[in-house]
Design a protein around this motif. Sequence first.
Motif, PDB file in Angstrom:
ATOM      1  N   ASP A 109       0.859  -1.181   0.000  1.00 50.45           N
ATOM      2  CA  ASP A 109       0.000   0.000   0.000  1.00 50.45           C
ATOM      3  C   ASP A 109       0.896   1.233   0.000  1.00 50.45           C
ATOM      4  OD1 ASP A 109      -2.695   1.206   2.170  1.00 50.45           O
ATOM      5  OD2 ASP A 109      -1.767   2.037   0.371  1.00 50.45           O
ATOM      6  N   THR A 111       0.261   4.243   0.026  1.00 48.88           N
ATOM      7  CA  THR A 111      -0.201   5.374   0.840  1.00 48.88           C
ATOM      8  C   THR A 111       0.329   5.325   2.262  1.00 48.88           C
ATOM      9  OG1 THR A 111      -2.242   4.281   1.566  1.00 48.88           O
ATOM     10  CG2 THR A 111      -2.325   5.496  -0.519  1.00 48.88           C
ATOM     11  N   THR A 112       0.877   4.186   2.670  1.00 47.45           N
ATOM     12  CA  THR A 112       1.369   4.047   4.045  1.00 47.45           C
ATOM     13  C   THR A 112       2.843   4.420   4.198  1.00 47.45           C
ATOM     14  OG1 THR A 112       1.961   1.718   3.763  1.00 47.45           O
ATOM     15  CG2 THR A 112      -0.293   2.197   4.465  1.00 47.45           C
TER      16      THR A 112
END
Length: 126
Positions: A109, A111-112
């Motif tokens: 992910d 976005t992390t």
Amino acid sequence: QVKLVESGGESVEPGRSLVLSCVSTGLDSSNSCMAWFRQVPGKQREGVAIRNSDGRTNYARFVKGRFSIRRDDVKSILTLQMNNLESDDSATYYCAARGTFCDRSFPLDFTTYTFWGQGTQVTVSS
């Protein structure tokens, strides 16, 4: 302040190898994770390889057996050894990091991840 700087991208023919490097400054090497992502225009950024600071790694299915992620903790350099390159490997490759361990399961992910480099272009073409 954490800074990531990638290098090593270039144009190569299919079947050749490349090594990408990412120099990090300000990152706690004892409690962090670093990863390589790639992106082509019009597509979402995708994870390629990940390494936690305990040395454990994992790879996207499409690069397993061809790519290898390593980190020199003394020099604070993360590398991505890419062998047997294919045209589908053409992309801008990004180094990413965050100050905690990461889930190594794919897909990653993006976005992390807190910190990002500017990217380095890899083109595989005959």
